[in-house]
Structure formats: C-alpha cells, structure tokens
Write an enzyme that holds these catalytic residues in place. Structure first.
Site, mmCIF file in Angstrom:
data_model
loop_
_atom_site.group_PDB
_atom_site.id
_atom_site.type_symbol
_atom_site.label_atom_id
_atom_site.label_comp_id
_atom_site.label_asym_id
_atom_site.label_seq_id
_atom_site.Cartn_x
_atom_site.Cartn_y
_atom_site.Cartn_z
ATOM 1 N N GLY A 44 0.791 -1.227 0.000
ATOM 2 C CA GLY A 44 0.000 0.000 0.000
ATOM 3 C C GLY A 44 0.823 1.277 0.000
ATOM 4 O O GLY A 44 0.291 2.364 -0.193
ATOM 5 N N CYS A 253 -28.004 -8.974 -16.164
ATOM 6 C CA CYS A 253 -27.421 -8.743 -17.493
ATOM 7 C C CYS A 253 -28.415 -9.210 -18.561
ATOM 8 O O CYS A 253 -28.914 -10.336 -18.514
ATOM 9 C CB CYS A 253 -26.104 -9.496 -17.632
ATOM 10 S SG CYS A 253 -25.457 -9.471 -19.318
ATOM 11 N N CYS A 256 -26.560 -12.331 -20.602
ATOM 12 C CA CYS A 256 -26.236 -13.616 -20.004
ATOM 13 C C CYS A 256 -27.000 -13.877 -18.715
ATOM 14 O O CYS A 256 -26.871 -14.931 -18.106
ATOM 15 C CB CYS A 256 -24.734 -13.745 -19.755
ATOM 16 S SG CYS A 256 -24.177 -12.825 -18.316
ATOM 17 N N CYS A 278 -23.236 -6.963 -18.830
ATOM 18 C CA CYS A 278 -21.991 -7.106 -18.076
ATOM 19 C C CYS A 278 -20.927 -6.169 -18.619
ATOM 20 O O CYS A 278 -20.724 -6.094 -19.834
ATOM 21 C CB CYS A 278 -21.435 -8.520 -18.206
ATOM 22 S SG CYS A 278 -22.393 -9.762 -17.358
ATOM 23 N N CYS A 284 -19.120 -12.351 -19.611
ATOM 24 C CA CYS A 284 -20.436 -12.439 -20.238
ATOM 25 C C CYS A 284 -20.427 -13.489 -21.353
ATOM 26 O O CYS A 284 -21.300 -14.341 -21.450
ATOM 27 C CB CYS A 284 -20.795 -11.071 -20.801
ATOM 28 S SG CYS A 284 -22.532 -10.879 -21.201
#
Lengths: 313, 365, 261
Positions: A44, A253, A256, A278, A284
């Site tokens: 980080g 979606c 899909c 998606c 997808c």
C-alpha cells in the site's frame, strides 16, 4: 553502455522494431523491478520511481505499461482490459503495443492470462495464485483532494494521520444518509497504509481483499508504484454503524442473465430506452457459451460490432 | 438493438490511415521538406528542441512535420524518442562567457564592454502583416548589411561585472564531482534543489512559464527584476571521457541565456545585494529564457528566506505543472471511456434522487 | 517530588526566538500549573504571539526549552519529541483556539464534522457516537444543534468561535492555547463568549495560556499575568496584583490607557 542489447529473460531484442523486448531497456526494467520489490515489501505504500517517457500519452496507462513491461516474459500470456472489456480502443491499443514490442501471446480469457493489465475494473472471474493484475493509476494519492501538497501527504502517511479521510465519509452520511463515494473508494492495506485502488467501482473493492494474485499499481505521470501482495488484507473505509456496501442493480445482465456482475448501461434509442449488460465482456461471453441467457440474448455486443465501428471511424 | 461504440483494431487502423492522409493534405501541393521547416520555421524547431530536451534540428523538424505543426505533440514525439537513447555521459558546463555572440542586450547598462548587439529580433518589427510574404515568388529579401567591425570576442557577462564589485550574490559554485540531478531518470522530490528546478523549468511549457513569470511581475510574489543580460549565440559543448582525462569539443549548439537581476533585502548573515534568476533555452527562445529566469528567481524565495505566498513561489505547484507532455496526456485522457465510473455515479445519483423524492412525499403527507 | 512539582504542567526556560535580524522574544521563563490560566498581555509587536507559537510547538525557538508533562512519560522537552509524538499531543492533549476561526476550522465541512475530526483522528469509528459527541459539545458551547450539519461560513463570527472551541475540547485536552480568542467580535458577543470560556475553564479544570491585548479579557479569564514589551517580560504576577498595582512603568501605562478608554 550497451544496455539495449542485453536480452530480456533470454530473449534478444526484436530486430524488426529496433526496440528492446517489451520496449523498455533492461536497466530501466531492473530499476522498476526494484521499485516493485519495495512496493511488495510495504503493501500500500507509494514508492517513487524514475518513470520513463513512453510512446503513449501520460494518463493513458503509461504507469501500467511500464509495470507490465518490467514483469512480462516471453512465456507470459497478456490480457488487457479497459472498463472491463477487451475490445475498448485503449485496451486494443495497449495490447497491440505489447504484441508488437514483446511478441507475447495475448488472450481475452481471464483464466488463460498470466498478466492482466486493467483500467477501471477487476475481472469478475476470481483470480488465481500466480497471476499478476496490473492497474493503471491516474492519481495515486488518496489524500490528494484533501491536501494538495505532496510533502504534507507523505508526512500524513508516515504518521498514519488518516482522520481527515473519515471526515469526508462523515460528511457524506450526514448529507445523504450514506457514504456516496462510488468509485476509487479508499482502502486500508494490511492495516497500515491508506491506498487509492485506482478508479475501479467500489463494487470491485472486496475482490482486492485477500486475493491470491499479485496486484501491482503503476502511476506513470505521478511516478509512483504500489502493490498489494497475494493474500493481503484490503479493507474499505467505513464506520461500524455504516458498513461498506457495494452497488446493486435492479436488473440482471440482458445478455447472459448474470445477477452479480457489474453492469454497463447501454442507451438503445433516444426515447430513454436502455438495457444493462456485463461490463466484463469475457465473463459475459463465457456465461453465454455455457448456456446462460438474459432477457434479450440476441442483442449484438463487442466484437460483433467491430465492422460497424470500423466503418464509422 | 443497441449500438455500442466499442471500436476495435480495425477502427484504430483506419483512423491512422485517415490521419496520414490529412497530414499530407492536398497532393497537388508539394510535400513540405524538413529543410524548409528547419530553415523557415526555425523558432518552432528551437522550441520543440528545448521542451523536447534534445538538441537535434532534424528530429525536431521531423516531429513538427509528423505532428502537423502541433508543437506540444511534436515535443511529445521527441521526448518519447529521447527516452530510448542511452546516456553516454555528462558534458562539462558550457561557458556562455565564450559564446559566439549573435545577439546580446542589457537593460541595466546603456553601454558596456562589447556593446549592445541587436541581432535578428522581432522587438522592433511593426506587427503589420507583410503581404509580400504571401507571394511565394518573392524569395530573396534585401541582404542584411555586415557590421563594420567584428563582434568582440569574449564579451563579459553583466553579472560578472556586478560580481567584481560584490553587488550580486556569487554564482553557486558546486564541486565538479557533484552529480547533476536528472529528472528523466529520477522522480521529483521535495524540497527540490536548484539544479532540479532549472532542469524542470528548461523542459517546461513556454506558455505556462510565461504566465507564471507575468504573474510575478503583476504583484503575485514581486521579484523586482531587471533584464541584466540576454545573449544568444553558439557555444561549444565539451565532454571529458574518463579514459582520456581531458575535455574534447564535440560540437556547437545555439543557446539563449537570460540573467535577471533582482533586489534582495539581505539578512543577519548577508548584506543587501542583488540576486540572480537564470534562464536557458536551446536556439532562439528568448521569451522562454526570460520567463524561466523570473520563475527561477521566484522559486528561490524559500532559500532566501522570503515570504512565499504566490503561485510562482510555490515549488510544488510550479514544478508539478510545468510539463506539457504530462499535462496534455492527463487532460486528454478524459477522452478515454469512463463508463464504469460514470455508471457508478449514475447509480448513486438515481438512488439519491429516489431517496429525496421519498422524503419529499413523506413530508407532503 | 514536592506537591508543587506534581502539579507542574508546562515549564518554559530561557526561551528565545530570533527572526533574521529581529528579536521575536528573549529569555522567557515561567511555569504553568494544572488548572491554571495564564494571560500574556502586551501591545502588538511585543512578542506575545511569537512566544505562544513557540510554547505550543508550532514554531521552533532559537534557544531555550519548553517542557510538558506528558501523560505517558512525565516532563519532556517538546523539541526532543519525535514529530509523531508532537502532532499526537497537539490533536489530543492540547487545543489551540485561533483569533480567526478560518485558521482553526475546516470551512468547507460541517460544524459536526469539524468537531468529530479529532475523534476520528484517534480512531473513533462509530458514526452515531461521533455525532452524539459533537452534538453534546455544541450544546455545551451553547450552539444550536439544529445547525450542526451547516458549513461554518454560514455562521456569525461568534458562532464560528464557539464551534472552534468545541472542536478543541472534544478530546478533553489538559491544556488550551488561545490567541486573542475574542478579537474581532462585537462587544456584546465578546462578553457572552468570555462568560462561556470562563465557565468551561472552571467546569473542566482546564489549564490555558491566553494571549491578548485586551486587559478586560485578561482580568476575566486569567489567574496570573505576564506583561511583555519588546520581546521581553517586564512584569509578572497574580492578575489582580498586576492590574491593580502595576510596578513597571510600562504596565502602569497599559493599565492607565485601558482605564481611560
């Protein structure tokens, strides 16, 4: 100094392009790898590095490209996404860059890739041990909007003075009733450093936590690299009584039928008609190949539109 | 059916072809040659070399041609090329006191050893469009007369004249062994030393430095400048290869140098004296060199113990924003898709609006 | 250890500050005890603000020492502490009330967030508790809690000053520095704010160091007084003593000019 001719991972410079394997010279790659090692050692923490001028513009992924160029070898398979999709112009452009300068295999499939460079998303398919996810970072400093001075923000990180970040969240709650940061949502890495995850939607934040893959973040213009090593804790900032939560859609979606993926809103006419699909095009596609269907599965997307797009360019 | 704009490889390729066609323009018009650019757009070439950080007139001309005259794009092309070049070594400091003078003026002394030499300057042109230039058959201007005597050798710099009286601070003397910082290898760090600042300003955008220098003249961190001297001409560049042990001349470059002289109050340790602001650019970039000198002096306020209240004195603000290649890239990245972020904001705004509406109806009831 | 030393909170020894050629303050020494309020008075340019900035560790002195009774380790030289320790002290055990509320408040965030910030900086992570605490302190400084979500710039000067005071007190500091806390306010507003400050100091048993050019403020709030002129202390003692029977000619002048006014 003949640094240009030192082979990268056993591969000599490509004679055709006149550039070294993956564009950067080996000295530069070594410098960047040292920076990455330091970044991995202090999860980080933003490590300054001698970012090079790349043949692509600053702000268009030069940090990610330098990181990718430094970790990629000839046996790697590269996937590049922008907004979750492999076929967005900048993803295409970066993939072309590496295909040209490194000659590596490229793929659209998350599971196949050993190195994935991304802008603004984390793939829906869980990453595996051994994979590297490289994020393109525009502004690495999470405290930047609260304190414009680099000398001061470095001090704040050193002394872990993150109170002011919570002030922002406090204000959101008292104004809107909940935290209103929707993307680039700040996190604490390994219980120590406050980190900006780059502008991914907060939907993706939980995926960073304890991820088996190595996550590297490159900011070229701001000349910083930082990292989240595999299996490292990444916690999104919140209050105990206002816990962190991710976006939800009322729809699934349309292609899909996925219920738990990040959806792009597509405007389909000028009457306010829209559909949701998606944002992760590979995810997808895979689902549809496996037989999943949404409410409007016949709509074309992605590659099927290439010819149209080419004509209009 | 929805029409998503997700351009692919093909679209990019076609766009590149279209760009090449546009760049060439009307094929009945002869192709612009690099020679033409180098000789007839010399000041643009100088600017691209200065901000591109590489002294090469041919490459700069090529970059200008390739960028269709977009100077910042040309600087970018040159920088991206430069970064791939190996670094063979560092030259000795160039000696501008030994410059082969083409222009030299001072605003602080009416006359001085070597005199004032105007050289080629726009200063005293009347800005009237010269329609003769529109006619490409008129290609030979009246020959400029030659000076009755040669320009003096080794003209002393005005700051050296002041220095002999102790009226101006000593030029910073650094041991020869000190490594000069290089921003193209190491990132900026604060507080930044003067060598870092000067390199940053020399590479910096002329327009930005002009605005900053101008702001310091208008009272945002007043530095009371005098143009001590501006000189332009050729200097030789020398390097000292380790294995040789002595310096060898590797060629001449044209430079514009500006030394600003500024007031300074003095402190407990130092009596009142003049201080310096320094500007240097490749070729003939006088505006850039002057602006750089003003900003350099403004940025010295910390080291001179002056109050720092204005943008031009703020080293983080100035040094982080001078680079037009960085700025242009980041600004233009806004063209990249942001639909994921935007989608997140859309979702949020809709939710907030929904909650707002619910609250409103509640209070109405 | 004597009883006297046990109660010692801050000790200043031979403190001197130069700015280039100019003397800010010279050779200042005094002790501050727990629960004590010390006033520093003098005209502008007398060095009282320089002194305050040095003893509150906002500025490093050219010479001399400032020791503070830290909760963990007792008496410590402020300038020997690490920057982390100093900054921690500043945002927990100390408060600093500026003359101009702009210098002590975040003008862009609400009154509630201004007060909550210190709590969040030391690890408070329950929104409800932070808010409750902010609201309680606003009540304590007699501020209308309906306006706790408003921005400070929508408040009057007196209200801004109340928010600034609450922001400082929320971590229950032991020592509060105040730089002309009622300067720039109307007389009636000033009087009410002074009342409030006196009440808070008494109720909380606070120690405070107050810089002011206003002898009324000094008389109302402080137990002891230091009179400064030209960067030096010309007289010090109990407030009543100094104001009713000034010994130094300059103190006499100060007192007489306020009486005339």
């Amino acid at each position: 100094m003949n640094e240009q001719t030192i082979p990268a991972s056993g591969t000599p410079a490509s004679g055709k392009t006149g550039y070294n394997f993956a564009y950067l010279d080996e000295q530069t790659k070594r410098m960047i790898r040292r920076t990455i090692l330091k970044a991995v050692s202090i999860p980080g923490y933003q490590v300054p590095f001698g970012s090079r001028e790349m043949p692509l513009p600053y702000g268009w992924g030069t940090g990610g490209i330098q990181v990718t160029a430094s970790v990629i070898g000839p046996d790697d398979t590269l996937k590049v996404i922008d907004q979750g999709a492999d076929d967005t112009t900048n993803a295409v452009s970066i993939r072309r860059f590496f295909a040209r300068t490194a000659g590596v295999a490229t793929t659209d499939e998350t599971g196949e890739a050993t190195v994935i460079q991304t802008r603004h998303r984390i793939p829906e398919e869980p990453l595996k041990h051994g994979q590297i996810l490289v994020y393109q970072v525009p502004i690495p400093e999470p405290l930047r909007w609260l304190e414009p001075r680099e000398s001061e923000t470095r001090k704040m990180h050193a002394l872990q003075e993150y109170g002011v970040m919570y002030v922002r969240l406090y204000e959101d709650i008292s104004k809107y009733g909940h935290i209103s940061t929707a993307y680039d949502y700040p996190v604490i890495v390994n219980s120590r450093y406050l980190m900006r995850p780059s502008p991914i939607p907060k939907f993706d934040n939980p995926k960073m936590d304890n991820n088996p893959a190595l996550q590297l973040f490159g900011a070229g213009r701001e000349k910083r690299i930082y990292a989240v090593p595999p299996y490292t804790s990444v916690k999104s900032l919140d209050f105990k009584d206002y816990p962190f939560e991710i976006q939800k859609w009322e729809e699934d979606c349309a292609l899909c039928g996925a219920e738990n993926s990040f959806l792009d809103e597509i405007i389909i006419d000028d009457q306010g008609g829209r559909m949701f699909v998606c944002s992760d095009s590979d995810y997808c596609q895979k689902r549809r190949e496996a037989g999943y269907r949404g409410k409007d599965p016949s709509a074309p997307r992605g590659n099927e539109l290439l010819d149209d797009a080419a004509e209009s360019a | 059916m929805y029409v998503a704009v997700k351009g692919g490889e093909k679209a990019i390729e076609n766009s590149l072809k279209l760009l090449a066609e546009e760049r060439r323009g009307d094929s009945n018009v002869p192709v612009l040659t690099l020679e033409q650019i180098k000789s007839q757009m010399a000041i643009a070439v100088d600017r691209v070399m200065t901000e591109g950080s590489i002294y090469d007139r041919d490459l700069a001309a090529l970059a200008i041609k390739q960028a269709q005259g977009d100077i910042i794009e040309a600087v970018f092309l040159l920088r991206a090329y430069r970064t791939t070049l190996p670094r063979f070594g560092v030259s000795k400091p160039v000696d501008t006191a030994k410059m082969a003078i083409r222009r030299r003026i001072s605003a602080t002394y009416k006359d001085l050893p070597g005199g004032q030499v105007l050289g080629p300057t726009y200063d005293y042109t009347h800005r009237l469009l010269d329609f003769d230039l529109a006619d490409h058959h008129v290609n030979r201007p009246e020959a400029a007369p030659t000076a009755p005597r040669a320009v003096a050798d080794g003209m002393p710099r005005v700051t050296d004249i002041l220095n002999s009286e102790g009226l101006i601070e000593e030029e910073a003397t650094e041991p020869e062994t000190r490594q000069v910082a290089d921003l193209t290898r190491e990132p900026l760090d604060f507080p930044a030393d003067r060598d870092v600042r000067l390199q940053n300003l020399a590479r910096g955008d002329e327009g930005f430095l002009l605005a900053l220098g101008y702001s310091s003249q208008r009272g945002y961190g007043n530095t009371h400048p005098f143009a001590g001297e501006i000189r332009m001409g050729k200097v030789s560049v020398e390097i000292e290869p380790e294995e040789l042990g002595f310096a060898i001349d590797i060629g001449d470059i044209q430079l514009t140098e500006c030394q600003m002289i500024n007031q300074f109050q003095g402190t407990a340790e130092t009596p009142p004296q003049f201080t310096r602001g320094y500007g240097l650019a490749f070729g003939q970039c006088e505006r850039k060199a002057m602006a750089m000198a003003l900003v350099d002096r403004s940025l010295r306020s910390r080291e001179l113990g002056e109050e720092t209240t204005s943008p031009a004195q703020d080293e983080e603000f100035v040094l982080y924003h001078t680079d037009n290649v960085e700025a242009s890239g980041f600004l233009q990245h806004l063209k990249l898709p942001h639909y994921v972020d935007f989608q997140s904001e859309l979702e949020l705004v809709r939710r907030l609006r929904g909650e707002y509406e619910a609250r409103r109806q509640q209070t109405a009831e | 250890m004597t009883l006297e030393e046990e109660r010692l909170l801050l000790r200043v020894t031979n403190l001197t500050k130069y700015y280039d050629l100019i003397i800010g303050c010279r050779n200042i020494s005094f002790d501050l005890y727990r629960g004590e309020v010390l006033g520093i008075v003098g005209e502008s340019g007398s060095g009282k603000s320089t002194l305050l900035n040095c003893i509150s560790a906002r500025m490093e002195p050219s010479a001399g020492m400032v020791e503070y009774d830290t909760r963990a380790e007792g008496l410590k030289d402020l300038f020997q502490l690490s920057e982390a320790e100093r900054r921690m002290l500043m945002r927990t055990d100390w408060g600093f009330v500026h003359q101009n509320p702009c210098d002590g408040l975040r003008m862009g965030v609400s009154a509630g967030a201004n007060i909550g910030e210190r709590l969040m900086a030391v690890g408070a992570r329950v929104y409800g508790d932070i808010r409750e605490s902010a609201s309680a302190w606003l009540t304590r400084v007699e501020f209308d809690t309906d306006r706790m979500d408003h921005l400070p710039r929508t408040f009057s000067g007196g209200m801004q000053q109340r928010v600034q005071i609450a922001r400082n007190l929320v971590t229950e500091p032991r020592l509060v520095f105040m730089d002309e806390p009622t300067g720039g306010l109307d007389v009636s507003v000033q009087a009410r704010l002074l009342d409030l400050l006196r009440k808070l100091v008494d109720d909380l048993g606070l120690s405070a160091i107050i810089v002011t050019h206003d002898l009324t403020v000094a008389r109302m709030l402080s137990h002891r007084l230091i009179v400064m002129r030209g960067g030096e202390v010309v007289e010090s003692g109990l407030t009543d003593q100094v104001l009713d029977d000034p010994q130094h000619p300059y103190s006499q002048l100060l007192v007489s000019s306020i009486l005339q006014a």
